[in-house]
Design a protein around this motif. Structure first.
Motif, PDB file in Angstrom:
ATOM      1  N   ILE A  37       0.837  -1.206   0.000  1.00  0.00           N
ATOM      2  CA  ILE A  37       0.000   0.000   0.000  1.00  0.00           C
ATOM      3  C   ILE A  37       0.867   1.250   0.000  1.00  0.00           C
ATOM      4  O   ILE A  37       0.570   2.246  -0.663  1.00  0.00           O
ATOM      5  N   PHE A  38       1.972   1.189   0.712  1.00  0.00           N
ATOM      6  CA  PHE A  38       2.852   2.342   0.849  1.00  0.00           C
ATOM      7  C   PHE A  38       4.046   2.288  -0.093  1.00  0.00           C
ATOM      8  O   PHE A  38       4.714   3.302  -0.304  1.00  0.00           O
ATOM      9  N   ASN A  39       4.351   1.124  -0.649  1.00  0.00           N
ATOM     10  CA  ASN A  39       5.589   0.961  -1.401  1.00  0.00           C
ATOM     11  C   ASN A  39       5.426   0.299  -2.770  1.00  0.00           C
ATOM     12  O   ASN A  39       6.417   0.058  -3.448  1.00  0.00           O
ATOM     13  N   ASP A  40       4.208  -0.023  -3.175  1.00  0.00           N
ATOM     14  CA  ASP A  40       3.899  -0.693  -4.442  1.00  0.00           C
ATOM     15  C   ASP A  40       4.193  -2.191  -4.409  1.00  0.00           C
ATOM     16  O   ASP A  40       3.508  -2.958  -5.077  1.00  0.00           O
ATOM     17  N   TYR A  41       5.208  -2.613  -3.673  1.00  0.00           N
ATOM     18  CA  TYR A  41       5.551  -4.032  -3.578  1.00  0.00           C
ATOM     19  C   TYR A  41       5.751  -4.437  -2.123  1.00  0.00           C
ATOM     20  O   TYR A  41       6.238  -3.653  -1.311  1.00  0.00           O
ATOM     21  N   GLU A  42       5.393  -5.691  -1.820  1.00  0.00           N
ATOM     22  CA  GLU A  42       5.793  -6.264  -0.544  1.00  0.00           C
ATOM     23  C   GLU A  42       7.297  -6.545  -0.592  1.00  0.00           C
ATOM     24  O   GLU A  42       7.905  -6.579  -1.663  1.00  0.00           O
TER      25      GLU A  42
ATOM     26  N   ASN B 234      11.442   3.712   7.235  1.00  0.00           N
ATOM     27  CA  ASN B 234      12.074   4.701   6.370  1.00  0.00           C
ATOM     28  C   ASN B 234      11.217   5.028   5.159  1.00  0.00           C
ATOM     29  O   ASN B 234      11.076   6.193   4.780  1.00  0.00           O
ATOM     30  N   VAL B 235      10.646   3.997   4.553  1.00  0.00           N
ATOM     31  CA  VAL B 235       9.818   4.227   3.362  1.00  0.00           C
ATOM     32  C   VAL B 235       8.602   5.085   3.698  1.00  0.00           C
ATOM     33  O   VAL B 235       8.287   6.063   3.009  1.00  0.00           O
ATOM     34  N   ILE B 236       7.907   4.734   4.779  1.00  0.00           N
ATOM     35  CA  ILE B 236       6.674   5.446   5.115  1.00  0.00           C
ATOM     36  C   ILE B 236       6.967   6.858   5.621  1.00  0.00           C
ATOM     37  O   ILE B 236       6.306   7.818   5.219  1.00  0.00           O
ATOM     38  N   SER B 237       7.959   7.012   6.486  1.00  0.00           N
ATOM     39  CA  SER B 237       8.233   8.335   7.055  1.00  0.00           C
ATOM     40  C   SER B 237       8.780   9.298   6.016  1.00  0.00           C
ATOM     41  O   SER B 237       8.479  10.495   6.053  1.00  0.00           O
ATOM     42  N   ARG B 238       9.579   8.789   5.081  1.00  0.00           N
ATOM     43  CA  ARG B 238      10.182   9.650   4.072  1.00  0.00           C
ATOM     44  C   ARG B 238       9.362   9.716   2.789  1.00  0.00           C
ATOM     45  O   ARG B 238       9.679  10.506   1.896  1.00  0.00           O
ATOM     46  N   GLN B 239       8.348   8.856   2.668  1.00  0.00           N
ATOM     47  CA  GLN B 239       7.566   8.749   1.440  1.00  0.00           C
ATOM     48  C   GLN B 239       8.491   8.541   0.246  1.00  0.00           C
ATOM     49  O   GLN B 239       8.342   9.152  -0.802  1.00  0.00           O
TER      50      GLN B 239
ATOM     51  N   LYS C 135       9.795   5.520  -1.876  1.00  0.00           N
ATOM     52  CA  LYS C 135       9.613   4.107  -2.168  1.00  0.00           C
ATOM     53  C   LYS C 135      10.904   3.465  -2.665  1.00  0.00           C
ATOM     54  O   LYS C 135      11.775   4.123  -3.225  1.00  0.00           O
ATOM     55  N   ILE C 136      11.016   2.156  -2.433  1.00  0.00           N
ATOM     56  CA  ILE C 136      12.113   1.399  -3.004  1.00  0.00           C
ATOM     57  C   ILE C 136      11.571   0.543  -4.139  1.00  0.00           C
ATOM     58  O   ILE C 136      10.446   0.052  -4.091  1.00  0.00           O
ATOM     59  N   GLY C 137      12.398   0.385  -5.166  1.00  0.00           N
ATOM     60  CA  GLY C 137      11.992  -0.394  -6.322  1.00  0.00           C
ATOM     61  C   GLY C 137      13.085  -1.341  -6.755  1.00  0.00           C
ATOM     62  O   GLY C 137      14.095  -1.525  -6.074  1.00  0.00           O
ATOM     63  N   ASN C 138      12.906  -1.931  -7.904  1.00  0.00           N
ATOM     64  CA  ASN C 138      13.848  -2.919  -8.408  1.00  0.00           C
ATOM     65  C   ASN C 138      15.226  -2.303  -8.620  1.00  0.00           C
ATOM     66  O   ASN C 138      15.376  -1.281  -9.293  1.00  0.00           O
ATOM     67  N   GLY C 139      16.252  -2.912  -8.007  1.00  0.00           N
ATOM     68  CA  GLY C 139      17.623  -2.461  -8.197  1.00  0.00           C
ATOM     69  C   GLY C 139      18.088  -1.358  -7.284  1.00  0.00           C
ATOM     70  O   GLY C 139      19.246  -0.929  -7.376  1.00  0.00           O
ATOM     71  N   ASP C 140      17.252  -0.906  -6.371  1.00  0.00           N
ATOM     72  CA  ASP C 140      17.653   0.165  -5.453  1.00  0.00           C
ATOM     73  C   ASP C 140      18.596  -0.371  -4.382  1.00  0.00           C
ATOM     74  O   ASP C 140      18.452  -1.501  -3.902  1.00  0.00           O
ATOM     75  N   THR C 141      19.564   0.459  -4.001  1.00  0.00           N
ATOM     76  CA  THR C 141      20.494   0.125  -2.932  1.00  0.00           C
ATOM     77  C   THR C 141      20.249   1.058  -1.753  1.00  0.00           C
ATOM     78  O   THR C 141      20.055   2.266  -1.944  1.00  0.00           O
ATOM     79  N   PHE C 142      20.273   0.509  -0.539  1.00  0.00           N
ATOM     80  CA  PHE C 142      19.978   1.305   0.644  1.00  0.00           C
ATOM     81  C   PHE C 142      20.591   0.638   1.867  1.00  0.00           C
ATOM     82  O   PHE C 142      20.881  -0.570   1.854  1.00  0.00           O
ATOM     83  N   PRO C 143      20.830   1.381   2.951  1.00  0.00           N
ATOM     84  CA  PRO C 143      21.445   0.795   4.145  1.00  0.00           C
ATOM     85  C   PRO C 143      20.425   0.069   5.012  1.00  0.00           C
ATOM     86  O   PRO C 143      19.249   0.428   5.050  1.00  0.00           O
TER      87      PRO C 143
ATOM     88  N   SER D 295       1.888 -14.896  -4.220  1.00  0.00           N
ATOM     89  CA  SER D 295       1.198 -14.987  -5.521  1.00  0.00           C
ATOM     90  C   SER D 295       1.196 -13.666  -6.286  1.00  0.00           C
ATOM     91  O   SER D 295       0.199 -13.310  -6.918  1.00  0.00           O
ATOM     92  N   LYS D 296       2.321 -12.967  -6.226  1.00  0.00           N
ATOM     93  CA  LYS D 296       2.483 -11.712  -6.950  1.00  0.00           C
ATOM     94  C   LYS D 296       3.940 -11.285  -6.920  1.00  0.00           C
ATOM     95  O   LYS D 296       4.756 -11.858  -6.183  1.00  0.00           O
ATOM     96  N   ASP D 297       4.261 -10.258  -7.696  1.00  0.00           N
ATOM     97  CA  ASP D 297       5.617  -9.733  -7.679  1.00  0.00           C
ATOM     98  C   ASP D 297       5.915  -9.084  -6.338  1.00  0.00           C
ATOM     99  O   ASP D 297       5.041  -8.452  -5.744  1.00  0.00           O
ATOM    100  N   ALA D 298       7.143  -9.248  -5.877  1.00  0.00           N
ATOM    101  CA  ALA D 298       7.585  -8.642  -4.625  1.00  0.00           C
ATOM    102  C   ALA D 298       9.051  -8.242  -4.790  1.00  0.00           C
ATOM    103  O   ALA D 298       9.663  -8.505  -5.831  1.00  0.00           O
ATOM    104  N   LEU D 299       9.588  -7.600  -3.772  1.00  0.00           N
ATOM    105  CA  LEU D 299      10.984  -7.199  -3.781  1.00  0.00           C
ATOM    106  C   LEU D 299      11.774  -8.074  -2.803  1.00  0.00           C
ATOM    107  O   LEU D 299      11.494  -8.078  -1.608  1.00  0.00           O
ATOM    108  N   ALA D 300      12.757  -8.803  -3.324  1.00  0.00           N
ATOM    109  CA  ALA D 300      13.659  -9.544  -2.465  1.00  0.00           C
ATOM    110  C   ALA D 300      14.741  -8.593  -1.990  1.00  0.00           C
ATOM    111  O   ALA D 300      15.342  -7.868  -2.790  1.00  0.00           O
ATOM    112  N   ILE D 301      14.979  -8.567  -0.673  1.00  0.00           N
ATOM    113  CA  ILE D 301      16.022  -7.726  -0.108  1.00  0.00           C
ATOM    114  C   ILE D 301      17.252  -8.602   0.094  1.00  0.00           C
ATOM    115  O   ILE D 301      17.234  -9.550   0.873  1.00  0.00           O
TER     116      ILE D 301
END
Length: 257
Positions: free
Chosen positions: A185-190, A213-218, A220-228, A249-255
């Protein structure tokens, strides 16, 4: 934006008097709630405007028809959950019908205030978020009240993120994995952290850090993003990779780190 709107069930043992809700809205948030009542054979609905949100609160004088027993007994947010669930005699559906607010943080903050006004004074009820599948006993939900009140007085945005984003941890053969429900809801992907040799507690800390971090800063992280991320008392770089998650049963982001 309608697919992003919060929606919860309130399972109750004692009947909730909506006039008390109106009083709570006035006393707690200085808002004079003027509502319309729609009565049908099996339910009574209360419709009102709060800021630029249209709320619909529907009361059903029956047990909730679907089986939520597994979600209730697995919840970390209460001590008397199963007892309340087994005894509940009515339930409410609280949702937002219309919204012109574009900041989801504000939407969920306003929504949380309304839920607090509904359950205030009701010692035996369960709040169940239909998206995250998180069940929360009323006293736990209201434990966030002081923080909500302080932020309201200081005109700051705050809502209990844990109640809207579910962090699920699984352990198989000593290896922990985690995934979210409701974060999209807040990031497009689980997000998913799969088969890492770290403790469940540390895994949860990492996932809460990313979510916060995602919610407070608005931001979002997506495919290929690097973050601490916090790991072993330090910060290390992680990268997100989009994949088809069979569990969700859907696309998600593997960290990956």
């Amino acid at each position: 934006m309608s697919n992003s709107m919060p929606n919860v069930l309130v399972l109750t043992i004692d009947k909730i008097d909506f006039e008390n809700v109106v009083k709570n809205m006035k006393n707690d948030w200085n808002y004079q709630c003027e509502y319309q009542v729609n009565e049908e054979k099996k339910l009574t609905s209360y419709v009102f405007e709060y800021s630029n949100l249209t709320f619909v609160c529907s009361e059903f004088n029956s047990r909730f028809p679907d089986d939520l027993h597994s979600e209730i007994i697995e919840s970390r947010y209460g001590e008397n959950m199963e007892n309340i669930y087994n005894r509940h005699q009515s339930f409410w559906i609280v949702s937002i019908a219309e919204c012109t607010e574009t900041d989801l943080r504000i939407v969920y903050m306003m929504f949380t205030r309304v839920i607090m006004s509904i359950i205030s004074g009701n010692k035996e009820c369960i709040i169940y978020d239909t998206r995250s599948k998180v069940a929360v006993e009323s006293y736990v939900y209201l434990s966030m009240y002081n923080n909500m009140k302080i932020c309201w007085e200081q005109n700051k945005t705050f809502f209990p993120t844990d109640f809207y984003v579910n962090i699920c941890i699984e352990e198989i053969n000593g290896i922990n994995s985690g995934y979210t429900i409701g974060f999209e809801i807040f990031n497009d992907y689980e997000i998913v952290i799969d088969e890492e040799d770290i403790s469940a507690n540390e895994l949860r800390i990492i996932m809460k850090y990313i979510i916060g971090n995602v919610i407070s800063r608005q931001d979002k992280i997506g495919n290929g993003d690097t973050f601490p991320i916090p790991l072993n008392g330090q910060y290390e770089d992680a990268i997100s990779k989009r994949f088809k998650c069979e569990k969700l049963s859907k696309d998600a982001l593997a960290i990956v780190f």
